[in-house]
Design a protein around this motif. Structure first.
Motif: not given
Length: 131
Positions: A4-33
């Motif tokens: 029943x909550x698999x979509x919520x889990x997926x959204x939470x998973x992506x949000x968790x990663x995005x939160x980190x990614x935005x703090x680490x570097x919001x720009x994808x190219x810079x994130x990779x470097x």
């Protein structure tokens, strides 16, 4: 219950990663470097460790593993094992046992409706999900 909550889990998973990614570097190219230079550390409450194409995040006892492969328009890739770790360490879901095969069956409808896309490399469809 998880079905029943698999979509919520997926959204939470992506949000968790995005939160980190935005703090680490919001720009994808810079994130990779930066991820190639700063293989482990702490930022914004996250402990992180990059390993190959993978990354392990920990925050508030939640473990989030994912693969960062910008080989196509879906930079976040994960296996059922990686998603399972997130679910089992996230107390919000109240799930303490989940088989990978069960999770695979729960993710299948998300592939069918286009929410998730399986990784295809060299004409081979891998059991790796992309979002």
């Amino acid at each position: 219950m998880i079905s029943l909550i698999i979509r919520k889990v997926l959204n939470d998973y992506v949000a968790f990663i995005d939160d980190f990614r935005n703090q680490f570097s919001p720009n994808m190219d810079e994130f990779e470097q930066r991820s190639n230079r700063n293989r482990s550390g702490h930022i914004g409450g996250f402990n992180y460790q990059f390993h190959g194409a993978g990354c392990r995040l920990e925050k508030d006892a939640i473990v989030c593993e994912f693969d960062f492969m910008p080989t196509n328009e879906y930079p976040i890739k994960f296996s059922t094992w990686e998603m399972r770790e997130f679910i089992l360490t996230s107390k919000a879901y109240g799930i303490d046992k989940l088989e990978e095969s069960e999770l695979h069956e729960l993710l299948h409808p998300l592939v069918e409706d286009g929410t998730l896309v399986k990784l295809v490399l060299g004409g081979v469809v891998w059991e790796i999900y992309q979002v």
